[in-house]
Scaffold this active site. Sequence first.
Site, PDB file in Angstrom:
ATOM      1  N   SER A 158      -7.455   3.540  -4.246  1.00  0.00           N
ATOM      2  CA  SER A 158      -8.525   2.293  -3.862  1.00  0.00           C
ATOM      3  C   SER A 158      -7.896   0.871  -3.064  1.00  0.00           C
ATOM      4  CB  SER A 158      -8.821   1.134  -4.256  1.00  0.00           C
ATOM      5  OG  SER A 158      -8.139   1.040  -5.433  1.00  0.00           O
TER       6      SER A 158
ATOM      7  N   SER B   9      -4.609   4.637  -7.076  1.00  0.00           N
ATOM      8  CA  SER B   9      -4.957   3.910  -5.452  1.00  0.00           C
ATOM      9  C   SER B   9      -3.085   2.613  -4.697  1.00  0.00           C
ATOM     10  CB  SER B   9      -5.312   2.867  -6.096  1.00  0.00           C
ATOM     11  OG  SER B   9      -6.572   3.606  -6.661  1.00  0.00           O
TER      12      SER B   9
ATOM     13  N   LYS C  22      -4.914  -7.727  -1.801  1.00  0.00           N
ATOM     14  CA  LYS C  22      -5.597  -6.481  -2.390  1.00  0.00           C
ATOM     15  C   LYS C  22      -6.429  -7.731  -3.467  1.00  0.00           C
ATOM     16  CE  LYS C  22      -7.301  -2.799  -4.647  1.00  0.00           C
ATOM     17  NZ  LYS C  22      -6.316  -1.128  -5.987  1.00  0.00           N
TER      18      LYS C  22
END
Lengths: 490, 95
Positions: A153, A177, A78
């Site tokens: 996310s 997330s 990420k």
Amino acid sequence: MNLHELTIQQARAGLEQRDFSSVELVNALLERIEKLDRNIGAYITIDPDAAIYSATEADKFLAKGERAPLLGIPIALKDLLCTKGIKTTCASRILENFVPEYDATVVSMLKKAGAVIIGKTNMDEFAMGSSTENSGFHITRNPWNPEHVPGGSSGGSAAAVSARLCTAALGTDTGGSIRQPASHCGVVGIKPTYGRVSRYGLVSYASSLDQIGPITRDVMDSAILLNVICGHDPSDSTSADVTVPDFTCALTEFETNGLKGMKAGIPKEFLSVKGLDPDVEKLFAHAKKTLEGLGVEMLEISLPQTDYAVAAYYVIAPSEASSNLARFDGVRYGLRDSNAKDLVEMYKKTKSRGFGAEVQRRIITGTYALSAGYYDAYYGRATRVRAMIRDDFKKAFEKCDIIISPVAPTPAFKIGENIDDPLTMYLTDIFTLSTNMAGLPGISVPCGLSRTRLPIGLQIMATHFNEPALLRAGYGLEQTLGLQDKFPDM
Amino acid sequence: MKITQKDVEYIAHLARLEVDESLVDKFADQISRILQYIDKLKDADISGAGLMAGASLQNNVFREDTVKVSPGPDVTLANAPERHEDFYTVPRVVG
């Protein structure tokens, strides 16, 4: 054999037996990214030369007979984990050209274990969102249905694993997330206990809630990644100095003893949540029955503060964010607006040009909650509710080993459906954010497809540092349902 | 709690933000709705509840105060948007 379909465990076996090389594995994924990622948008940055270089090095070690847990395995990160020499943007214009001078501790640990960093994945800007629509660069589409969001996310990481654009990935989880996008994309995601994984080199959003964890194709791969990334780090003062077990033993434990003797609590407040999709309800019931069939004893428990959890979370997270994000002021790194007449104007113009709408909205909400006259009514109350949430879980875990629930009230929603309605978007975090508030670990394991062919996951929670219970129960569910080899048609 | 456009601009100033004019109205409406929802915290019975500011199970964390090698100004200032020799530069702050 399709190299892109392999799990970490399968790829490791193939690499060690010299059936294929790490360079071949990385090239297979890079070709697939080239062909398919324009339709998915899972990645922000790919550095093919660096990936091939690392793979070549890994192949040299493999040829010499050397072994390491992730030697030659391509992992996606990420884009809020600092990677030395590779852009780390947090999906924000303010960090569009930021190239860190150091690796996050988890990145160093992955590299030490031999991993190849294949790329940096898309996300909601600064991890603020549940759909990956808040990225400053582009949206990510759900590999199961491109008209739907992948969740967020960590939507880029979950979509990349689901679309087989990497072997496994890391995400972060502040209110769900990792677990929610894992659920929406039909993959496995774990939010470890707060303190289990070092956050040094992770760009902070809400420091008392953030945690890094794996997103993988199956439970075994999550255990393998946890073995690599967990451990005490003096560079993160919240990192816990506790023993790290071999997490794969939890899977062996299932194979030897099944789930006999395990007690699972079901919070009665969770099932009366408004807007619970009938398919989610049905698959939850099916997962529950499957676990019962494996010997789990079910009991009803109560988490009385559930009704206040979202409200308390959306005070605490934006409050911490408003403080954490003050550092992006155009002085030391990132964007700077050079046309300002004075310092304050420079701060204002830099932030307003660099931050997207959701980030600005949360900074304003957080600043308001912390401002004079409102602090006690908002932040003060929220931290007390948080203590009560922690105590509710403590009480519940006196009676059970795990708690099960849906991950999200609905399958992945359509792109654009909630983007102008932040409150509705926030309410979708109801099942996941309490574990962040209490610092507990949680896993999302696929438990089936909706009638519209969108994946739905089961959430399993456990008490502090009891990730082995999540892995054991999650592995039991996965092996019984046999969904780990189901891929989206692309 | 309902907040006005003026409130949004004032809080934005406290946070050193300059919200785009086209967004002020929308923010006032959206943040008012978020705050209205958050107001339900007033109904929570928090009597006797302690404070929980973090999720860590540890209390104080100490380490030896030892000198470590500095990465040096070239590394530290590598991402500086503007610099002068080994210093960050900002717009003039004193007359």
